[in-house]
Motif scaffolding. Structure first.
Motif, short mmCIF file in Angstrom:
data_model
loop_
_atom_site.label_atom_id
_atom_site.label_comp_id
_atom_site.label_asym_id
_atom_site.label_seq_id
_atom_site.Cartn_x
_atom_site.Cartn_y
_atom_site.Cartn_z
N ASP A 128 0.81 -1.22 0.00
CA ASP A 128 0.00 0.00 0.00
C ASP A 128 0.84 1.26 0.00
O ASP A 128 0.30 2.37 0.12
CB ASP A 128 -0.96 -0.02 1.19
N ARG A 129 2.15 1.13 -0.14
CA ARG A 129 2.99 2.32 -0.17
C ARG A 129 3.07 2.89 -1.58
O ARG A 129 2.81 2.20 -2.56
CB ARG A 129 4.40 1.97 0.29
N LYS A 130 3.48 4.16 -1.63
CA LYS A 130 3.74 4.79 -2.93
C LYS A 130 5.23 4.58 -3.27
O LYS A 130 6.06 4.46 -2.37
CB LYS A 130 3.45 6.29 -2.85
N PRO A 131 5.56 4.57 -4.56
CA PRO A 131 6.96 4.34 -4.96
C PRO A 131 7.96 5.25 -4.25
O PRO A 131 9.07 4.83 -3.92
CB PRO A 131 6.94 4.62 -6.46
N ARG A 132 7.58 6.53 -3.98
CA ARG A 132 8.56 7.44 -3.37
C ARG A 132 8.91 7.03 -1.95
O ARG A 132 9.91 7.50 -1.40
CB ARG A 132 8.06 8.88 -3.42
N GLN A 133 8.08 6.16 -1.33
CA GLN A 133 8.37 5.73 0.04
C GLN A 133 9.25 4.48 0.07
O GLN A 133 9.48 3.92 1.12
CB GLN A 133 7.05 5.44 0.77
N LEU A 134 9.73 4.06 -1.10
CA LEU A 134 10.52 2.84 -1.17
C LEU A 134 11.98 3.14 -1.45
O LEU A 134 12.30 4.17 -2.04
CB LEU A 134 10.00 1.94 -2.30
N SER A 135 12.85 2.23 -1.07
CA SER A 135 14.27 2.37 -1.39
C SER A 135 14.50 1.90 -2.83
O SER A 135 13.61 1.32 -3.44
CB SER A 135 15.09 1.51 -0.45
N VAL A 142 9.55 -3.89 -7.24
CA VAL A 142 8.19 -3.60 -7.70
C VAL A 142 8.15 -3.64 -9.23
O VAL A 142 7.23 -4.20 -9.83
CB VAL A 142 7.71 -2.22 -7.20
N ALA A 143 9.19 -3.06 -9.85
CA ALA A 143 9.24 -3.06 -11.31
C ALA A 143 9.26 -4.48 -11.85
O ALA A 143 8.61 -4.80 -12.85
CB ALA A 143 10.46 -2.29 -11.79
#
Lengths: 368, 277
Positions: A128-135, A142-143
């Protein structure tokens, strides 16, 4: 099944030929790596396969179906981009399900596929996170997840690890290798990093200037490079090259007179070569030794040494000014300017003619 | 000698002081306009100008009585929002094709579009007036919506183009690989990503439309006249009534000022053409 056939593929941009006629077969479940220096056309080739660039001439077939002019989405391929190219306004879950949503897939089916991909890639807590919250590494996963849910015939990777730091790159490289086995998938992977090519590939395609230089397994390419380019491109540190000429040709092989000042007999079949023709001898760092026996004495001066702990890479310079790299034990400390006597392992010498093609080696494995 | 810390503090103080002076200079006319609108006509003409007086609302009541403020305001709203919506409808596809399918002539086209903004409007007044008359569009909101759309379109295309160009192409290509049609690619991926830029473009267009006076004065009279025409109608030949003129100007500016105040942040980003991220 996923059998990809590429026939005489060409791409012209503004009158410049970028891809100059490529023939290649990618077999089912193969991990194929396109490797080459920047500007060699490897990314363009991948984009042509993906359908993101229009083909100028030639043909691409997937399982017998001509997909040369088919739109990207209908080719049954999925691509992982270097910049990840995640949709920044969508959650991880929606990023992964977007393609299925567009294809109007059944909701339960979509949820099942997304959670399956999330499980494989250990993304469950991040859905449920947005990409900007990921390392960076998580984004990359994800990709990959986005590609997995589509269950494509072929996965395309465009330098997927080059935006990651060194440690993460090694980790992701292992994960990709594992993923390939787990998914039993066919993958095409573009990189400029020859370590990635050597470690991941079943089949390496070395590209240069829009042409294929050689196709083969990593070990084939390492041990029997078809030409000077492949020989110099694969292997770290690079293969060393010495200029010379054929002194004599016999039934057991040939004798080479090196400019660096020594004579060497090689167990190579030198068909079509005559005494006096110019050649280049290639030798890898692990096949050069300090020695004082009767064989070829190559007199060199040490340049600088690079101590890695387990090994030391000792850079040396011959009398004719060519530089070579020698791998020695980690406890050897070369002194700058020290004179050394070297022996070359003649079984492991590579010989190239004046056009740069290998002599006495299996030449480039042509595609049928 | 000043220490580094002291000289930094002095610098901050100086920059701050200058900023305040410039801001006050810019704000003063607006402040004086609002102040005058609450004066009687006699107070408004007094010399020296009065800062303290008994405020009155009579000017505002007079305007509502004489002209019907809300009719003009409604025209302004319809025309500004209409022209902005229509403009976006054309500008988004134009900017999309220029940003993502660039050709050798894209830069030239953009510059040519912008160069039309250099043309003095009065140069095309007669042909446009005649055209409007021919099509029976004089004194209609439709004609202003069309004209405002056309005059703002170059700036809108340019701004949106600048925003789109900053969006990595890979994201759109990923959408294409995922099976999105061109329309889906725009609606589901491109527009949501660039909504900040689109909002500032819309805001700028709204402000430009709201403040436009030349065409509204020349192409409308009673039915379709927006607020700018209302202000002009108060500079009458019988002499100037400063207090009433101030009141009507305040009323005309207030909506867009408040609107601008609320959306300041977006506006600054928009006007810097994507330079501030």
């Amino acid at each position: 099944m996923a059998d990809l056939k590429i026939r005489n593929l060409k791409k012209v941009f503004d009158d410049v030929e970028i891809i100059k006629g490529i023939d290649l077969d990618v077999r089912d479940r193969e991990f194929v790596v396109f490797v080459g220096p920047s500007g060699c056309g490897k990314s363009t080739l991948l984009r042509l396969i993906a359908g993101l660039e229009e083909v100028s001439s030639g043909q691409i077939e997937l399982d017998g179906r001509d997909i040369t002019d088919v739109s990207p989405a209908k080719r049954d391929l999925a691509m992982v981009f270097q910049t990840y190219a995640l949709y920044p306004h969508m959650s991880v879950r929606r990023n992964m399900s977007f393609a299925l949503e567009l294809a109007k897939a059944d909701k339960n089916e979509v949820a099942r596929k997304v959670s399956e991909a999330a499980r494989i890639l250990e993304l469950e807590p991040l859905l449920d996170r947005k990409p900007r919250q990921l390392s960076g590494g998580q984004r990359q996963r994800v990709a990959i997840g986005r590609a997995i849910v589509r269950n494509p015939k072929v996965f395309l990777f465009d330098e997927p690890l080059s935006n990651l730091d060194a440690a993460l790159r090694v980790q992701m490289r292992l994960e990709l290798a594992r993923l390939h086995k787990e998914l039993n998938a066919t993958m095409i992977y573009v990189t400029h990093d020859q370590v990635e090519a050597m470690t991941l590939a079943d089949k390496v395609v070395v590209l240069n200037g829009g042409r294929i230089e050689q196709v083969g397994s990593p070990m084939e390419l390492y041990h029997s490079p078809a030409n000077l380019f492949v020989a110099g491109f694969l292997g770290t540190p690079k293969m060393g090259f010495l200029r010379g000429r054929i002194a004599s040709v016999g039934a057991q092989g040939c004798e080479v007179e090196l400019d660096a000042g020594c004579r060497l007999s090689l167990p190579l079949q030198a068909a079509g070569l005559t005494s006096g023709s110019d050649v280049t001898l290639g030798i890898r760092p692990e096949h050069l030794h300090r020695s004082s026996d009767e064989r070829c004495h190559l007199k060199v001066k040490t340049d600088v040494g690079e101590r890695l702990g387990s090994d030391t890479y000792c850079h040396v310079r011959t009398r004719s000014g060519e530089s070579l790299t020698m791998r020695v034990r980690g406890d050897f400390t070369p002194r700058y300017g020290q004179e050394l006597d070297l022996t070359l392992e003649s079984d492991h010498c590579h010989l190239f003619d004046s056009q740069g093609q290998a002599i006495g080696q299996p030449l480039q494995q042509q595609v049928a | 000698m000043l220490t580094l810390k002291q000289s930094r503090r002095l610098n901050t103080l100086l920059v701050g002081g200058v900023s305040w002076i410039v801001a006050l200079l810019l704000f003063f006319p607006i402040f004086w306009m609002v102040l005058t609108s609450f004066k009687t006509e006699i107070d408004a003409f007094a010399t020296p100008p009065q800062l303290f007086f008994t405020p009155t609302l009579e000017n505002y009541l007079h305007i509502q009585d004489r002209s019907g403020y809300f009719r003009f305001a409604w025209n302004s709203v319809v025309i500004s929002f209409g022209a902005t919506a229509l403009g976006m409808l054309f500008a988004i596809p134009a900017a999309y094709s220029m940003a993502f399918f660039e050709t050798k002539r894209t830069k030239g086209t953009l510059l040519w579009m912008l160069s039309t903004k250099m043309l003095p409007p009065v140069g095309v007044l007669v042909p446009i007036y005649l055209l409007a008359k021919q099509f029976g569009l004089l004194d209609t909101r439709t004609v202003l919506v069309i004209i405002y759309t056309l005059i703002n379109l170059p700036i809108m295309v340019w701004m949106i183009y600048t925003y789109f160009r900053d969006i990595p192409r890979d994201i759109l290509e990923a959408a294409r690989m995922d099976g999105a049609t061109t329309l889906q690619e725009m609606v589901k991926v491109l527009l949501p990503i660039s909504k900040g830029g689109l909002a500032s473009t819309m805001l700028l267009s709204l402000i430009l439309c709201w403040n436009e006076a030349f065409w509204s004065l020349n192409l409308t009279s009673a039915n379709a006249a927006p607020l700018t025409a209302l202000i002009a109608s108060y500079s009458s030949p019988e002499g100037l009534f400063w207090a009433k003129l101030s009141a009507v100007s305040t009323l005309a500016c207030a909506p867009i000022l408040i609107f601008g105040w609320i959306s300041q942040k977006q506006l600054v980003r928009g006007l810097s053409f994507g330079a501030v991220k």
